[in-house]
Design a protein around this motif. Structure first.
Motif, mmCIF file in Angstrom:
data_model
loop_
_atom_site.group_PDB
_atom_site.id
_atom_site.type_symbol
_atom_site.label_atom_id
_atom_site.label_comp_id
_atom_site.label_asym_id
_atom_site.label_seq_id
_atom_site.Cartn_x
_atom_site.Cartn_y
_atom_site.Cartn_z
ATOM 1 N N PRO A 54 8.487 6.482 2.278
ATOM 2 C CA PRO A 54 8.199 6.722 4.018
ATOM 3 C C PRO A 54 6.082 6.547 3.873
ATOM 4 O O PRO A 54 6.218 6.606 4.779
ATOM 5 C CB PRO A 54 8.213 8.517 4.168
ATOM 6 N N PHE A 55 6.429 6.503 2.107
ATOM 7 C CA PHE A 55 5.421 6.122 3.011
ATOM 8 C C PHE A 55 3.713 4.962 2.263
ATOM 9 O O PHE A 55 3.103 4.692 1.470
ATOM 10 C CB PHE A 55 4.192 7.197 1.668
ATOM 11 N N THR A 56 5.186 4.036 2.099
ATOM 12 C CA THR A 56 5.316 2.401 1.458
ATOM 13 C C THR A 56 4.670 1.321 2.568
ATOM 14 O O THR A 56 5.149 2.011 3.887
ATOM 15 C CB THR A 56 5.949 1.981 0.428
ATOM 16 N N CYS A 57 4.070 0.942 2.175
ATOM 17 C CA CYS A 57 3.981 0.105 3.391
ATOM 18 C C CYS A 57 3.726 -1.554 3.039
ATOM 19 O O CYS A 57 3.137 -1.822 2.021
ATOM 20 C CB CYS A 57 2.127 -0.047 4.666
ATOM 21 N N ILE A 58 4.128 -2.513 3.641
ATOM 22 C CA ILE A 58 4.325 -3.558 2.940
ATOM 23 C C ILE A 58 3.417 -5.151 4.518
ATOM 24 O O ILE A 58 4.327 -4.676 5.429
ATOM 25 C CB ILE A 58 5.823 -4.473 2.541
ATOM 26 N N HIS A 59 3.163 -5.822 3.904
ATOM 27 C CA HIS A 59 2.029 -6.496 5.006
ATOM 28 C C HIS A 59 1.640 -7.769 4.072
ATOM 29 O O HIS A 59 1.787 -8.248 3.186
ATOM 30 C CB HIS A 59 0.700 -5.932 4.896
ATOM 31 N N ILE A 60 2.425 -9.087 5.405
ATOM 32 C CA ILE A 60 2.710 -10.333 5.133
ATOM 33 C C ILE A 60 1.772 -10.786 6.066
ATOM 34 O O ILE A 60 2.006 -11.395 6.827
ATOM 35 C CB ILE A 60 4.272 -10.991 5.266
ATOM 36 N N VAL A 61 0.775 -12.141 5.622
ATOM 37 C CA VAL A 61 0.077 -12.981 6.148
ATOM 38 C C VAL A 61 1.019 -15.007 5.573
ATOM 39 O O VAL A 61 0.578 -14.612 4.055
ATOM 40 C CB VAL A 61 -0.854 -12.964 5.716
ATOM 41 N N LEU A 62 1.096 -15.253 6.530
ATOM 42 C CA LEU A 62 1.599 -17.030 6.082
ATOM 43 C C LEU A 62 0.628 -17.712 6.613
ATOM 44 O O LEU A 62 0.611 -17.511 7.759
ATOM 45 C CB LEU A 62 3.366 -17.200 6.292
ATOM 46 N N HIS A 63 0.473 -18.855 6.306
ATOM 47 C CA HIS A 63 -0.540 -19.467 6.523
ATOM 48 C C HIS A 63 0.480 -21.280 6.083
ATOM 49 O O HIS A 63 0.529 -21.524 5.214
ATOM 50 C CB HIS A 63 -1.714 -19.978 5.897
ATOM 51 N N SER A 64 0.327 -22.140 7.136
ATOM 52 C CA SER A 64 0.740 -23.329 7.142
ATOM 53 C C SER A 64 -0.158 -24.406 7.104
ATOM 54 O O SER A 64 -0.935 -24.603 8.531
ATOM 55 C CB SER A 64 2.278 -23.799 7.279
ATOM 56 N N TYR A 65 -0.483 -25.271 6.571
ATOM 57 C CA TYR A 65 -1.999 -26.571 7.116
ATOM 58 C C TYR A 65 -1.069 -27.946 6.138
ATOM 59 O O TYR A 65 -0.902 -27.398 5.150
ATOM 60 C CB TYR A 65 -2.411 -26.063 6.648
ATOM 61 N N HIS A 66 -2.223 -28.183 6.749
ATOM 62 C CA HIS A 66 -2.339 -29.726 5.938
ATOM 63 C C HIS A 66 -3.232 -29.917 4.773
ATOM 64 O O HIS A 66 -4.814 -29.222 5.804
ATOM 65 C CB HIS A 66 -1.918 -30.945 6.722
ATOM 66 N N LYS A 67 -3.006 -30.153 4.292
ATOM 67 C CA LYS A 67 -4.412 -30.060 2.537
ATOM 68 C C LYS A 67 -5.656 -31.534 3.221
ATOM 69 O O LYS A 67 -6.463 -31.427 3.033
ATOM 70 C CB LYS A 67 -3.765 -30.179 1.562
ATOM 71 N N THR A 77 1.210 -1.535 0.133
ATOM 72 C CA THR A 77 0.105 -0.077 0.216
ATOM 73 C C THR A 77 1.124 1.241 0.125
ATOM 74 O O THR A 77 1.815 0.804 0.475
ATOM 75 C CB THR A 77 -0.967 -0.033 1.494
ATOM 76 N N GLU A 78 0.561 2.636 -0.536
ATOM 77 C CA GLU A 78 1.354 3.933 -1.047
ATOM 78 C C GLU A 78 -0.205 4.469 0.480
ATOM 79 O O GLU A 78 -1.043 5.253 -0.529
ATOM 80 C CB GLU A 78 1.810 3.859 -2.256
ATOM 81 N N VAL A 79 -0.395 5.111 0.889
ATOM 82 C CA VAL A 79 -1.008 6.024 1.606
ATOM 83 C C VAL A 79 -0.146 7.451 1.537
ATOM 84 O O VAL A 79 0.515 7.834 1.248
ATOM 85 C CB VAL A 79 -0.067 6.111 3.403
ATOM 86 N N PRO A 80 -1.179 8.371 1.200
ATOM 87 C CA PRO A 80 -1.539 9.607 0.731
ATOM 88 C C PRO A 80 -1.228 9.912 1.630
ATOM 89 O O PRO A 80 -0.698 10.363 2.583
ATOM 90 C CB PRO A 80 -2.533 9.758 0.105
ATOM 91 N N GLU A 81 -0.121 11.113 0.802
ATOM 92 C CA GLU A 81 0.672 12.069 2.239
ATOM 93 C C GLU A 81 -0.482 12.635 2.807
ATOM 94 O O GLU A 81 -0.376 13.664 3.858
ATOM 95 C CB GLU A 81 1.357 13.562 1.020
#
Length: 504
Positions: A323-336, A252-256
């Motif tokens: 300064p106005f950029t955000c990185i968001h990360i989600v990880l999911h490990s599971y058995h199928k 995401t890039e949040v406006p100033e």
């Protein structure tokens, strides 16, 4: 400050309830009720977790003392109250399980049952509760954030509700703090990775669910989010199930012009949300090592550090993030193939007698987590890299490697030099051929700015295209003035043999 034993216990009980709901393969409700009865002095908090899943088992709780849950007189009394029933039972069963008892066979106490008096229950029901001395306001804040994170998964056929019962004076009222029902509203056929991506998008648009609605000041539409998805799975054999790893990255890039609270949420820090078997938890050390071993500079990023905060969340710190950029990360490990971490089946009468209100041959859950192997480490790493490559492929100029950025810096001088050679020529046929290769009309060849801009655009396009390709794909670099469409070959990363890449 380490997480309290009462909160660890609550998190484990919620994880078990989620697994029971998933095993049932039916529409289920998971309810969390907090109440502080006024008759207790000093004040105590009663936490109840109920579900309409597959039914409880004593085996689920017997192993808890051997894991992360430690009995502490300062936070909870070490006693679990368990209530359960099945569709065919004529009574509601009540049990007390004390973890303070050193002799395992004496931990369980059977309490008087409650007759149903002919009433029919349409679903299996379980409720587990305990009492803690934690402050109710602080506990509400913590468990609300926990439930908001669980809602990111949008678990199929499971609705989650959080209630707080206020008991002041002669009357009482119940506040409905949260109802996560998106998992039951989405199509059942929707892939898990798409549910995860949708959940993270909602989470980001609400600034980590800090607000009830999407922040219109920062995001006028969902299309402003840059989303990358990655899925990796282990090889399947007769004796093993398929281990899955999913990664979603949102930029995401949040406006100033955003307000201060929005800008404050945008920093050089990234919280990595980690889920294991559909339950939030701290990221295992092997998976954390996998994140650290990624060549982030090949994506134009410099990782300064990775560490856990006081709440057990993993935080990545970047050096060169805008300064106005955000990185968001989600990880999911599971058995199928099956939902729980470990499944044991009760096949005889003796085992059934040891279960609590569970139907014959019903799977029994235990809270023991899978041992993380080198395969798990590779899966997490591969899923994250696929998500990063997905972002690079979909959004031009995003996550260019440090090498590509350096080369792109020479593009203006190179294009200006080539344009000067073309325009300084007295050969009209040569200029006409150059115009044709550039996709320009012969009349445009007289404009130096037009030619320079066109050449620079093609140079930058080739640089970005070559940066997207995996390093292990050996091809000749495309010519500057030829068709940019290239047939991409599917290839498997040599460093992670045994896993499969799923095309999204």
């Amino acid at each position: 400050m380490a997480i309290s034993s009462a909160r660890k216990l609550c998190q484990n009980l919620i994880a078990l309830a989620i697994q029971r709901c998933r095993i049932s393969n039916n529409l289920c409700r998971l309810s969390i009720l907090l109440k502080s009865p006024p008759e207790f002095n000093p004040p105590l908090l009663r936490v109840s977790i109920s579900d309409t899943g597959a039914g409880s088992s004593l085996a689920e709780f017997k192993c808890m003392n051997c894991t992360s849950t430690q009995v502490s007189a300062e936070t909870w009394d070490g006693v679990l109250s368990i209530t359960t029933t099945s569709i065919c039972d004529n009574e509601i069963h009540h049990y007390s399980l004390s973890f303070k008892e050193t002799i395992a066979t004496r931990r369980l106490s059977r309490l008087p049952t409650t007759p149903k008096n002919g009433r029919k229950f349409r679903q299996v029901g379980s409720e587990v509760s305990f009492t803690t001395q934690e402050n109710i306001d602080d506990f509400v804040v913590w468990i609300t954030q926990l439930c908001q994170k669980i809602s990111i998964l949008k678990i199929p056929m499971v609705a989650i509700e959080l209630l707080v019962e206020q008991m002041n004076g002669p009357g009482s009222r119940c506040d409905h703090l949260l109802l996560a029902k998106d998992g039951i509203l989405l199509p059942l056929s929707m892939p898990s990775i798409e549910r995860l991506a949708s959940g993270l998008e909602d989470y980001v648009l609400k600034h980590g669910n800090a607000v009830d609605k999407e922040c219109q000041e920062c995001f006028s539409s969902r299309e402003q989010l840059k989303v990358g998805r990655g899925v990796a799975c282990s090889g399947q054999s007769v004796k093993t199930t398929v281990q899955m790893a999913e990664a979603v990255i949102v930029i995401t890039e949040v406006p100033e012009s955003s307000n201060f609270s929005c800008l404050r949420a945008c920093s050089k820090m990234t919280e990595v949300l980690y889920f294991q078997d559909f339950s939030p938890c701290s990221i295992p050390q092997l998976s954390l090592n996998a994140l650290a071993s990624i060549d982030w500079q090949s994506y134009g990023l410099t990782l300064i550090s990775n560490a856990e905060d006081e709440d057990g969340c993993t935080i990545l710190e970047w050096e060169n993030l805008s300064p106005f950029t955000c990185i968001h990360i989600v990880l999911h490990s599971y058995h199928k193939e099956y939902p729980p971490s470990i499944i044991m089946k009760t096949n005889n009468v003796q085992n059934n007698l040891r279960t609590i209100g569970i139907l014959k041959n019903q799977p029994v859950l235990t809270p023991q987590m899978h041992r993380r192997t080198q395969c798990d480490r590779n899966l997490v790493k591969k899923a994250v890299k696929i998500a990063l490559d997905d972002l690079k492929a979909k959004y031009t100029g995003l996550f260019l490697s440090s090498h590509a950025l350096k080369i792109r810096g020479y593009a203006p001088d190179l294009s200006r030099a080539i344009a000067g050679l073309i325009l300084s020529s007295n050969d009209k046929d040569f200029q006409g051929e150059c115009a044709s290769l550039l996709g320009l009309q012969p009349v445009d060849i007289n404009g130096e700015g037009i030619v320079d801009s066109c050449i620079k655009e093609k140079i930058i396009g080739v640089i970005e295209m070559n940066d997207i390709k995996p390093k292990y794909v050996k091809e000749y670099a495309p010519h500057l003035f030829e068709d940019n469409s290239i047939q991409k070959e599917e290839s498997q990363d040599a460093e992670d043999e045994g896993e499969d890449i799923l095309d999204l």
